[in-house]
Design a protein around this motif. Structure first.
Motif, mmCIF file in Angstrom:
data_model
loop_
_atom_site.group_PDB
_atom_site.id
_atom_site.type_symbol
_atom_site.label_atom_id
_atom_site.label_comp_id
_atom_site.label_asym_id
_atom_site.label_seq_id
_atom_site.Cartn_x
_atom_site.Cartn_y
_atom_site.Cartn_z
ATOM 1 N N ARG A 33 8.150 -0.007 -4.555
ATOM 2 C CA ARG A 33 8.268 1.346 -5.110
ATOM 3 C C ARG A 33 6.892 1.960 -5.355
ATOM 4 N N MET A 34 5.931 1.145 -5.764
ATOM 5 C CA MET A 34 4.580 1.618 -6.052
ATOM 6 C C MET A 34 3.700 1.673 -4.798
ATOM 7 N N GLY A 35 4.171 1.104 -3.688
ATOM 8 C CA GLY A 35 3.370 1.055 -2.470
ATOM 9 C C GLY A 35 2.415 -0.116 -2.423
ATOM 10 N N THR A 36 2.579 -1.083 -3.317
ATOM 11 C CA THR A 36 1.691 -2.249 -3.372
ATOM 12 C C THR A 36 2.019 -3.204 -2.238
ATOM 13 N N ASP A 53 -3.781 -3.911 -3.122
ATOM 14 C CA ASP A 53 -3.854 -3.166 -1.875
ATOM 15 C C ASP A 53 -2.579 -2.341 -1.759
ATOM 16 N N PHE A 54 -2.743 -1.083 -1.341
ATOM 17 C CA PHE A 54 -1.633 -0.154 -1.217
ATOM 18 C C PHE A 54 -1.485 0.306 0.225
ATOM 19 N N ASP A 55 -0.270 0.682 0.584
ATOM 20 C CA ASP A 55 -0.031 1.328 1.869
ATOM 21 C C ASP A 55 -0.803 2.632 1.915
ATOM 22 N N GLY A 56 -1.450 2.910 3.025
ATOM 23 C CA GLY A 56 -2.114 4.199 3.206
ATOM 24 C C GLY A 56 -3.113 4.502 2.116
ATOM 25 N N GLU A 57 -3.098 5.744 1.654
ATOM 26 C CA GLU A 57 -3.973 6.185 0.579
ATOM 27 C C GLU A 57 -3.449 5.681 -0.755
#
Length: 109
Positions: A33-36, A53-57
């Motif tokens: 949900r957080m993009g982690t 680390d996150f997806d994309g920006e």
């Protein structure tokens, strides 16, 4: 991919408890949900480092939305006895403890 590094203070003997709290949190859909994409925790001489680390920006909007989730609120409260702000005078949220990247290298082969 985008990375963040949160810096705080933690006694090394609390690493097991902190790892267990994050392990339970990461077993839910909250990281997605957080993009982690990846989380790593480190300690060194009383300091705590939380690398994500996150997806994309950087998923600032996604994280802001997740902050109202009871699981996010719970882990934040559960971590308080173990993780202290690096600088309590300026601490309002984890974003106040983000390290600033000043160099990045990646293998492009």
């Amino acid at each position: 991919m985008y990375s963040t590094l949160i810096v705080g203070r933690m006694q090394p003997q609390w690493s097991t408890e902190v790892a267990e709290l994050f392990g339970a949190f990461d077993d839910t859909e909250m990281p997605h949900r957080m993009g982690t994409r990846r989380r790593e925790l480190f300690h060194y001489q009383g300091l705590y480092f939380h690398l994500q680390d996150f997806d994309g920006e950087y998923g600032g909007d996604r994280i802001a939305q997740a902050r109202t989730d009871p699981r996010f609120i719970r882990i934040s409260a559960d971590l308080k006895p173990f993780i202290r702000p690096y600088d309590p005078a300026t601490w309002r949220s984890p974003t106040d403890a983000l390290a600033t990247r000043f160099y990045h290298w990646a293998d492009r082969s």
